[in-house]
Design an enzyme around this catalytic site. Structure first.
Site, PDB file in Angstrom:
ATOM      1  N   GLU A 116       9.008  -0.597 -14.108  1.00 24.80           N
ATOM      2  CA  GLU A 116       7.562  -0.641 -14.377  1.00 24.80           C
ATOM      3  C   GLU A 116       6.830  -0.019 -13.195  1.00 24.80           C
ATOM      4  OE1 GLU A 116       5.605  -4.479 -14.576  1.00 24.80           O
ATOM      5  OE2 GLU A 116       3.721  -3.565 -15.227  1.00 24.80           O
ATOM      6  N   ASP A 136       5.133  -0.899  -6.970  1.00 26.26           N
ATOM      7  CA  ASP A 136       3.704  -0.797  -6.669  1.00 26.26           C
ATOM      8  C   ASP A 136       3.573  -0.606  -5.162  1.00 26.26           C
ATOM      9  OD1 ASP A 136       1.031  -1.950  -8.520  1.00 26.26           O
ATOM     10  OD2 ASP A 136       0.748  -1.555  -6.380  1.00 26.26           O
ATOM     11  N   ASP A 165      -4.277   3.230 -12.843  1.00 28.16           N
ATOM     12  CA  ASP A 165      -5.610   3.669 -12.398  1.00 28.16           C
ATOM     13  C   ASP A 165      -5.914   4.981 -13.122  1.00 28.16           C
ATOM     14  OD1 ASP A 165      -5.936   1.548 -10.593  1.00 28.16           O
ATOM     15  OD2 ASP A 165      -4.706   2.566  -9.104  1.00 28.16           O
ATOM     16  N   ASP A 209      -6.343   0.362 -21.316  1.00 29.45           N
ATOM     17  CA  ASP A 209      -7.620   0.086 -21.993  1.00 29.45           C
ATOM     18  C   ASP A 209      -8.413   1.387 -22.115  1.00 29.45           C
ATOM     19  OD1 ASP A 209      -7.780   0.039 -19.052  1.00 29.45           O
ATOM     20  OD2 ASP A 209      -9.923  -0.004 -19.477  1.00 29.45           O
TER      21      ASP A 209
END
Ligand SMILES: C[S@@+](CC[C@H](N)C(=O)[O-])C[C@H]1O[C@@H](n2cnc3c(N)ncnc32)[C@H](O)[C@@H]1O
Length: 226
Positions: free
Chosen positions: A50, A75, A124, A160
């Site tokens: 991920e 990350d 982002d 989104d």
């Protein structure tokens, strides 16, 4: 830096499943590169990564659902990743690891064909035109993923952001990649699907604002994107 953040950073350093390789180690050669399955997970299960995992809910959620696969969350933000690493530790999960590193350096921690599946969750969006290269689904990133992907690697995207979603659909189409599925509203699909049932921290925030959650998956085949 807050005291809590410092505590989280300190605790990350104690987790055997949390890695933050520095520049020097990467230059020498990251010891688990090409050896994640054998030397860390001690099995030959598929490896799912991920990218931009934040607090790691998706990584630990999938790992709980699929004990027969290995999962690595990546990350840059160690304080966020602490949450996922702590959950994996408390739940004694043996199929989860986290690596604090820039996604740009993915080929420094994985060998060719080592990664079997990729999830990108609420990346982002970098809406400004000059920054499109920073988008995790840009052609430049596709090339990086291709350096570590096995044959038939599937990339999943949840977002989104409609512009980012449409941008990614464009990259897939313009580069002749195979789109396997896409939806502009995951809630129109079975609550049991992976892309509906596991909700990340950012997903909850966007849902509260009334945003519809989009999802797509495509095959990262071997043709070049550049
Ligand atoms: C909007 S947050 C989403 C976090 C998480 N996936 C979620 O849904 O809650 C985007 C995350 O991607 C990470 N990120 C963005 N670009 C990155 C890069 N190039 N390398 C590593 N992490 C990156 C950020 O640090 C951040 O945690």
């Amino acid at each position: 830096m807050t005291k809590k953040k410092l505590q989280h950073f300190a605790e990350n350093a104690t987790f055997p499943h949390f890695f933050q390789p520095g520049f020097e180690l990467l230059k020498k050669g990251f010891p688990l590169k090409g050896k994640w399955k054998n030397d860390f997970f001690h099995n030959n299960h598929p490896l799912v990564v991920e990218l931009g995992c934040g607090k790691g809910e998706f990584t630990t959620g999938l790992a709980t659902r699929y004990p027969e696969k290995n999962f690595i969350g990546i990350d840059l933000k160690g304080a966020r990743m602490w949450r996922g690493a702590k959950t994996a530790h408390e739940s004694r999960m043996t199929n989860v690891a986290f690596v604090r590193i820039q996604v740009e350096l993915i080929a420094d921690i994985f060998a060719p064909e080592e990664v079997d599946e990729i999830w990108i969750t609420f990346p982002d969006p970098f809406p400004e035109k000059p920054k499109t290269k920073k988008r995790l689904t840009s052609p430049q990133f596709m090339e990086r993923y291709r350096q570590v992907a096995s044959t038939n690697t599937i990339i999943h995207l949840k977002t989104d952001n409609t512009s980012f979603f449409d941008y990614t659909l464009g990259v897939i189409q313009e580069n002749g990649l195979s789109l396997l599925f896409h939806t502009y509203d995951v809630d129109q699909h079975s609550e049991n699907s992976d892309f509906v049932s596991i909700k990340t921290f950012y997903e909850e925030k966007f849902r509260q604002k009334g945003e519809k959650i989009k999802y797509l998956k495509f095959l990262l085949n071997n043709t070049s994107c550049e």
